[in-house]
Design an enzyme around this catalytic site. Sequence first.
Site, PDB file in Angstrom:
ATOM      1  N   GLU A 293       0.878  -1.177   0.000  1.00 41.87           N
ATOM      2  CA  GLU A 293       0.000   0.000   0.000  1.00 41.87           C
ATOM      3  C   GLU A 293       0.907   1.215   0.000  1.00 41.87           C
ATOM      4  O   GLU A 293       1.759   1.352   0.880  1.00 41.87           O
ATOM      5  CB  GLU A 293      -0.928  -0.012   1.222  1.00 41.87           C
ATOM      6  CG  GLU A 293      -1.950  -1.158   1.186  1.00 41.87           C
ATOM      7  CD  GLU A 293      -2.811  -1.181  -0.071  1.00 41.87           C
ATOM      8  OE1 GLU A 293      -3.067  -0.102  -0.655  1.00 41.87           O
ATOM      9  OE2 GLU A 293      -3.201  -2.279  -0.505  1.00 41.87           O
ATOM     10  N   CYS A 327      -1.866   8.681   4.407  1.00 40.69           N
ATOM     11  CA  CYS A 327      -1.820   8.385   2.974  1.00 40.69           C
ATOM     12  C   CYS A 327      -3.119   8.824   2.314  1.00 40.69           C
ATOM     13  O   CYS A 327      -3.151   9.129   1.131  1.00 40.69           O
ATOM     14  CB  CYS A 327      -1.600   6.904   2.764  1.00 40.69           C
ATOM     15  SG  CYS A 327      -2.726   5.927   3.750  1.00 40.69           S
TER      16      CYS A 327
HETATM   17  P1  NAD Z   1       8.969   5.566   3.257  1.00 42.37           P
HETATM   18  O1  NAD Z   1       8.794   5.056   1.871  1.00 42.37           O
HETATM   19  O2  NAD Z   1       9.992   6.588   3.514  1.00 42.37           O
HETATM   20  O3  NAD Z   1       9.334   4.346   4.240  1.00 42.37           O
HETATM   21  C1  NAD Z   1       8.514   3.197   4.316  1.00 42.37           C
HETATM   22  C2  NAD Z   1       9.382   2.033   4.771  1.00 42.37           C
HETATM   23  O4  NAD Z   1      10.297   1.702   3.720  1.00 42.37           O
HETATM   24  C3  NAD Z   1      10.235   2.363   6.002  1.00 42.37           C
HETATM   25  O5  NAD Z   1      10.324   1.222   6.836  1.00 42.37           O
HETATM   26  C4  NAD Z   1      11.572   2.693   5.390  1.00 42.37           C
HETATM   27  O6  NAD Z   1      12.663   2.504   6.264  1.00 42.37           O
HETATM   28  C5  NAD Z   1      11.628   1.723   4.230  1.00 42.37           C
HETATM   29  N1  NAD Z   1      12.517   2.144   3.150  1.00 42.37           N
HETATM   30  C6  NAD Z   1      12.890   3.408   2.820  1.00 42.37           C
HETATM   31  N2  NAD Z   1      13.712   3.390   1.757  1.00 42.37           N
HETATM   32  C7  NAD Z   1      13.859   2.093   1.415  1.00 42.37           C
HETATM   33  C8  NAD Z   1      14.582   1.432   0.387  1.00 42.37           C
HETATM   34  N3  NAD Z   1      15.306   2.106  -0.489  1.00 42.37           N
HETATM   35  N4  NAD Z   1      14.500   0.083   0.306  1.00 42.37           N
HETATM   36  C9  NAD Z   1      13.738  -0.601   1.193  1.00 42.37           C
HETATM   37  N5  NAD Z   1      13.034  -0.039   2.190  1.00 42.37           N
HETATM   38  C10 NAD Z   1      13.084   1.304   2.294  1.00 42.37           C
HETATM   39  O7  NAD Z   1       7.537   6.033   3.754  1.00 42.37           O
HETATM   40  P2  NAD Z   1       7.136   6.775   5.109  1.00 42.37           P
HETATM   41  O8  NAD Z   1       7.619   8.177   5.043  1.00 42.37           O
HETATM   42  O9  NAD Z   1       7.468   5.954   6.302  1.00 42.37           O
HETATM   43  O10 NAD Z   1       5.552   6.754   4.971  1.00 42.37           O
HETATM   44  C11 NAD Z   1       4.866   7.640   4.155  1.00 42.37           C
HETATM   45  C12 NAD Z   1       4.488   6.999   2.834  1.00 42.37           C
HETATM   46  O11 NAD Z   1       3.710   5.839   3.078  1.00 42.37           O
HETATM   47  C13 NAD Z   1       3.614   7.907   1.991  1.00 42.37           C
HETATM   48  O12 NAD Z   1       3.973   7.786   0.650  1.00 42.37           O
HETATM   49  C14 NAD Z   1       2.214   7.366   2.249  1.00 42.37           C
HETATM   50  O13 NAD Z   1       1.288   7.662   1.230  1.00 42.37           O
HETATM   51  C15 NAD Z   1       2.493   5.904   2.363  1.00 42.37           C
HETATM   52  N6  NAD Z   1       1.444   5.228   3.116  1.00 42.37           N
HETATM   53  C16 NAD Z   1       0.512   4.533   2.411  1.00 42.37           C
HETATM   54  C17 NAD Z   1      -0.524   3.900   3.078  1.00 42.37           C
HETATM   55  C18 NAD Z   1      -1.574   3.143   2.305  1.00 42.37           C
HETATM   56  O14 NAD Z   1      -2.344   2.422   2.930  1.00 42.37           O
HETATM   57  N7  NAD Z   1      -1.645   3.301   0.993  1.00 42.37           N
HETATM   58  C19 NAD Z   1      -0.599   3.971   4.469  1.00 42.37           C
HETATM   59  C20 NAD Z   1       0.388   4.665   5.161  1.00 42.37           C
HETATM   60  C21 NAD Z   1       1.407   5.296   4.475  1.00 42.37           C
END
Ligand code: NAD
Length: 541
Positions: A293, A327
Amino acid sequence: MPKGFFNVPKAINEPVKSYAPGTPEREKVLVAYKELWNSSIEVPLYIGNQEIKTGNTRTMSAPHHHKHVVGTYHLAEKQHIELAITSALDARTAWANLAWEHRAAIFLKAAELIAGPYRAKINAATMIAQSKTIHQAEIDAACELIDFLRFNVEFMTQIYKDQPTSDSQFWNKVEYRPLEGFVYAVTPFNFTAIAANLPASAAMMGNTVVWKPSDSQVFSAKVIIDIFKEAGLPNGVINVVFGDPVMITDTVLANPDFAGIHYTGSTFVFKEIWSKIGSNIHYYKTYPRIVGETGGKDFIIAHPSANPKQVAANAIRGAFEFQGQKCSAASRAYFPKSLWPAIKAEFDKEIPTIKMGSPEDMSNFFTAVIHEGSFDKLAYYIEQAKHDADAEIIYGGGYDKSVGYFVEPTIILTTNPKYKTMETELFGPVLTVYIYEDKDWKNTLQLIDETSEYALTGAVFSEDRYAIEEAAKALENSAGNFYINDKPTGAVVGNQPFGGARASGTNDKAGSAQNLLRWVSPRTIKETFVTPVDYRYPFLK
Ligand code: NAD
């Protein structure tokens, strides 16, 4: 083996407490907040039966007061990730074979621990770690998490009960086996409930998991781990690692036993992970399940028939609650020219009343954004809007990171429906508004559908049933969660299964049986009672 067809307790949504002045819950959460604020918590890696302190640590602090340190957490090296995978695989046989009612009991107990003795603590930890107001913490860390655990237990039993037909000669059964291998859970900062649910949902279905929480959520993740342990989750079922996300992910994805990923976070990261899985596909023992998601650019459209007070109130809640870091947060709005003066009059009256500050002061509706990276990104787009000819900042636009990462609730008015902040996910308290000519209602629906790569949530406001139907049809593929006369945020487990399509994710609907189905690999068993002994069919005679 079970000796009965057991019913699970009927799942009901956890009531949201008010935290109004004078209530016992308000007092308790403020005590818990003070205690955690003045503590110095050390968070190790949780791998198998070990709590590993690597000595390579990072500090944890509150976004609304970034100089105040509330603890440290330990970072994993590659060998710890490999150990976490081995621990998950070692724990798999016993866990997968444990009768489902015992798995259910652990997670139902966790739900009760959150509802009772841990409620104040998990809310206070979320207020500190993610700068949520008490209301935002309560609907996330307490209620949504309890709901995920209770409803998923019910959905699990619905899945197990879904069996094929049989007749007197043969008996057909479907066994819902956990995936062969281990599951990798990667979680975002913004919801404590999502952080817990991604590993827990896969574990509930009999899988063992390596969980990598967000660096910005470790403080509240620690409370989740404590609760799961107290609820009786065996060692090795959920192994928790922190550290460099690329190193951790590359190590996990290189393992032939990698069987699935349960991810929530930004779109770019998910696409990177997907492509790495694609490159490694020949090494895996099974086709991994990929559930993600991701981002959103969630819209509100008001029809000329809409009630302007409702539009304004829901735009404010939808765009600015939790600083726009849901999100599902409204980040682009389309208002008709005829209604704009009335909507604007409401904004003029209401937006200046929004109080910003620490969540400990419960009169604040609004607190800080999560970290410096997010603050700087928002400041950059706000500065651009101040200079661009096709944009104008009509509310907010201020920001200050001297104490906490505070960005004012901001509204940009644009004359360009494809202006960058109409298309790009900023993930902060910035709403961009485009005013359309009333006669362009139909074209505006098409414009919404064609603007931005996302399709997560959206809302239409109208008092005209024909217009509502028209919007629902025209925007069928523009949002996985579509709201009529309501804000596009605040999905409740068991009520509005949540998830989006296009670049917003695989739409596997967290908090539904559909999601849990991704964590099992069914085995069909046919048993014939009187087995033929002659190969010839009657027609051959
Ligand atoms: P993010 O993408 O920065 O991080 C998400 C996770 O991915 C974290 O655990 C992070 O450490 C990890 N990560 C970061 N870079 C990575 C890489 N290169 N390789 C592997 N893992 C990596 O997101 P965030 O700032 O924690 O959350 C916000 C984002 O999440 C927004 O885009 C939001 O829309 C989305 N979100 C979506 C939903 C949904 O249900 N659609 C719900 C909550 C948040």
